[in-house]
Write a protein that holds these residues in place. Structure first.
Motif, mmCIF file in Angstrom:
data_model
loop_
_atom_site.group_PDB
_atom_site.id
_atom_site.type_symbol
_atom_site.label_atom_id
_atom_site.label_comp_id
_atom_site.label_asym_id
_atom_site.label_seq_id
_atom_site.Cartn_x
_atom_site.Cartn_y
_atom_site.Cartn_z
ATOM 1 N N PHE A 40 0.850 -1.183 0.000
ATOM 2 C CA PHE A 40 0.000 0.000 0.000
ATOM 3 C C PHE A 40 0.886 1.232 0.000
ATOM 4 C CE2 PHE A 40 -2.499 -3.312 2.108
ATOM 5 C CZ PHE A 40 -3.679 -3.245 1.383
ATOM 6 N N PRO A 41 0.415 2.331 -0.574
ATOM 7 C CA PRO A 41 1.204 3.565 -0.571
ATOM 8 C C PRO A 41 1.472 4.077 0.848
ATOM 9 C CG PRO A 41 -0.642 3.738 -2.103
ATOM 10 C CD PRO A 41 -0.844 2.477 -1.305
ATOM 11 N N LYS A 42 2.584 4.749 0.994
ATOM 12 C CA LYS A 42 2.985 5.333 2.288
ATOM 13 C C LYS A 42 1.858 6.181 2.876
ATOM 14 C CE LYS A 42 5.984 9.015 3.929
ATOM 15 N NZ LYS A 42 7.010 9.995 3.552
ATOM 16 N N GLU A 43 1.210 6.956 2.044
ATOM 17 C CA GLU A 43 0.151 7.848 2.515
ATOM 18 C C GLU A 43 -1.008 7.085 3.146
ATOM 19 O OE1 GLU A 43 2.743 9.656 -0.313
ATOM 20 O OE2 GLU A 43 1.426 7.945 -0.634
ATOM 21 N N GLU A 44 -1.300 5.908 2.626
ATOM 22 C CA GLU A 44 -2.392 5.109 3.195
ATOM 23 C C GLU A 44 -2.025 4.555 4.562
ATOM 24 O OE1 GLU A 44 -4.248 2.297 0.570
ATOM 25 O OE2 GLU A 44 -4.226 3.728 -1.092
ATOM 26 N N TRP A 45 -0.780 4.154 4.742
ATOM 27 C CA TRP A 45 -0.325 3.689 6.058
ATOM 28 C C TRP A 45 -0.433 4.822 7.079
ATOM 29 C CZ3 TRP A 45 0.367 -1.195 7.381
ATOM 30 C CH2 TRP A 45 0.691 -2.133 6.400
ATOM 31 N N ILE A 46 0.040 5.983 6.680
ATOM 32 C CA ILE A 46 0.028 7.147 7.577
ATOM 33 C C ILE A 46 -1.406 7.548 7.916
ATOM 34 C CG2 ILE A 46 0.579 9.620 7.682
ATOM 35 C CD1 ILE A 46 3.178 8.899 6.127
ATOM 36 N N GLU A 47 -2.285 7.547 6.919
ATOM 37 C CA GLU A 47 -3.691 7.886 7.152
ATOM 38 C C GLU A 47 -4.361 6.873 8.075
ATOM 39 O OE1 GLU A 47 -7.426 9.718 7.032
ATOM 40 O OE2 GLU A 47 -5.423 10.455 6.669
ATOM 41 N N ALA A 48 -4.058 5.612 7.917
ATOM 42 C CA ALA A 48 -4.649 4.579 8.781
ATOM 43 C C ALA A 48 -4.236 4.794 10.235
ATOM 44 C CB ALA A 48 -4.237 3.193 8.301
ATOM 45 N N ALA A 49 -2.968 5.091 10.467
ATOM 46 C CA ALA A 49 -2.494 5.337 11.836
ATOM 47 C C ALA A 49 -3.153 6.589 12.420
ATOM 48 C CB ALA A 49 -0.972 5.486 11.855
ATOM 49 N N TYR A 51 -6.092 7.889 11.496
ATOM 50 C CA TYR A 51 -7.529 7.674 11.672
ATOM 51 C C TYR A 51 -7.837 6.740 12.847
ATOM 52 C CZ TYR A 51 -12.359 6.484 10.767
ATOM 53 O OH TYR A 51 -13.704 6.297 10.912
ATOM 54 N N ILE A 52 -7.145 5.627 12.917
ATOM 55 C CA ILE A 52 -7.469 4.620 13.921
ATOM 56 C C ILE A 52 -6.844 4.940 15.279
ATOM 57 C CG2 ILE A 52 -7.202 2.188 14.561
ATOM 58 C CD1 ILE A 52 -7.280 1.624 11.480
ATOM 59 N N CYS A 53 -5.581 5.322 15.271
ATOM 60 C CA CYS A 53 -4.855 5.531 16.533
ATOM 61 C C CYS A 53 -4.771 6.993 16.937
ATOM 62 C CB CYS A 53 -3.443 4.962 16.412
ATOM 63 S SG CYS A 53 -3.416 3.232 15.935
ATOM 64 N N GLN A 54 -5.168 7.864 16.036
ATOM 65 C CA GLN A 54 -5.101 9.301 16.262
ATOM 66 C C GLN A 54 -3.688 9.739 16.616
ATOM 67 O OE1 GLN A 54 -8.254 10.051 19.076
ATOM 68 N NE2 GLN A 54 -9.797 9.865 17.494
ATOM 69 N N GLN A 55 -2.728 9.172 15.873
ATOM 70 C CA GLN A 55 -1.328 9.544 16.053
ATOM 71 C C GLN A 55 -0.734 9.951 14.726
ATOM 72 O OE1 GLN A 55 0.754 6.323 18.011
ATOM 73 N NE2 GLN A 55 0.384 7.305 19.957
ATOM 74 N N LYS A 56 0.082 10.985 14.771
ATOM 75 C CA LYS A 56 0.754 11.445 13.569
ATOM 76 C C LYS A 56 2.084 10.706 13.452
ATOM 77 C CE LYS A 56 2.317 15.460 11.112
ATOM 78 N NZ LYS A 56 2.426 16.908 11.068
ATOM 79 N N VAL A 57 2.318 10.133 12.304
ATOM 80 C CA VAL A 57 3.577 9.439 12.020
ATOM 81 C C VAL A 57 4.111 9.956 10.690
ATOM 82 C CG1 VAL A 57 2.982 7.365 13.317
ATOM 83 C CG2 VAL A 57 2.391 7.506 10.910
ATOM 84 N N ASN A 58 5.392 9.658 10.438
ATOM 85 C CA ASN A 58 6.024 10.170 9.223
ATOM 86 C C ASN A 58 6.353 9.094 8.201
ATOM 87 O OD1 ASN A 58 6.120 12.921 10.102
ATOM 88 N ND2 ASN A 58 7.722 12.314 11.515
ATOM 89 N N THR A 59 6.352 7.845 8.623
ATOM 90 C CA THR A 59 6.727 6.778 7.703
ATOM 91 C C THR A 59 5.709 5.641 7.749
ATOM 92 O OG1 THR A 59 8.032 5.506 9.298
ATOM 93 C CG2 THR A 59 9.183 7.277 8.111
ATOM 94 N N ALA A 61 6.514 2.534 7.969
ATOM 95 C CA ALA A 61 6.985 1.586 8.990
ATOM 96 C C ALA A 61 6.492 1.986 10.380
ATOM 97 C CB ALA A 61 8.506 1.486 8.968
ATOM 98 N N GLU A 62 6.558 3.262 10.701
ATOM 99 C CA GLU A 62 6.041 3.757 11.988
ATOM 100 C C GLU A 62 4.550 3.465 12.110
ATOM 101 O OE1 GLU A 62 7.379 7.801 13.779
ATOM 102 O OE2 GLU A 62 7.558 7.946 11.605
ATOM 103 N N ALA A 63 3.823 3.750 11.038
ATOM 104 C CA ALA A 63 2.380 3.540 11.043
ATOM 105 C C ALA A 63 2.041 2.069 11.257
ATOM 106 C CB ALA A 63 1.783 4.036 9.727
ATOM 107 N N LYS A 64 2.730 1.193 10.556
ATOM 108 C CA LYS A 64 2.469 -0.229 10.679
ATOM 109 C C LYS A 64 2.731 -0.709 12.113
ATOM 110 C CE LYS A 64 3.590 -4.710 8.659
ATOM 111 N NZ LYS A 64 4.343 -5.418 7.617
ATOM 112 N N THR A 65 3.823 -0.259 12.686
ATOM 113 C CA THR A 65 4.165 -0.637 14.062
ATOM 114 C C THR A 65 3.084 -0.185 15.041
ATOM 115 O OG1 THR A 65 6.519 -0.565 13.581
ATOM 116 C CG2 THR A 65 5.881 -0.377 15.900
ATOM 117 N N ILE A 66 2.658 1.049 14.913
ATOM 118 C CA ILE A 66 1.620 1.583 15.807
ATOM 119 C C ILE A 66 0.317 0.810 15.641
ATOM 120 C CG2 ILE A 66 0.106 3.580 16.140
ATOM 121 C CD1 ILE A 66 2.613 5.314 15.721
#
Length: 70
Positions: A40-49, A51-59, A61-66
């Motif tokens: 999935f595109p980087k932007e979709e990972w970041i948006e998922a984090a 939306y779901i976790c209400q956390q801002k991430v930059n990558t 990989a960070e989003a997936k981990t969260i």
């Protein structure tokens, strides 16, 4: 299929908004372990984090981990 749509299907939710309100033990999206970051595109990972976790991430990989820890 976008990442959030994939997550809805895998989590067995009827609606996207339900992802945010799953019980804690169900919010650990362990099924993401099998998903490669480039699936999935980087932007979709970041948006998922965001939306779901209400956390801002930059990558992705960070989003997936969260997402897997929540």
């Amino acid at each position: 299929m976008e990442l959030l749509e994939y997550m809805v299907a895998q989590a067995g939710c009827g609606y996207l908004s339900a992802l945010r309100f799953l019980p804690v033990r169900q919010r650990r999206f362990c099924f993401l372990k099998k998903v490669k970051l480039d699936a999935f595109p980087k932007e979709e990972w970041i948006e998922a984090a965001r939306y779901i976790c209400q956390q801002k991430v930059n990558t992705a990989a960070e989003a997936k981990t969260i997402l897997m820890q929540r």
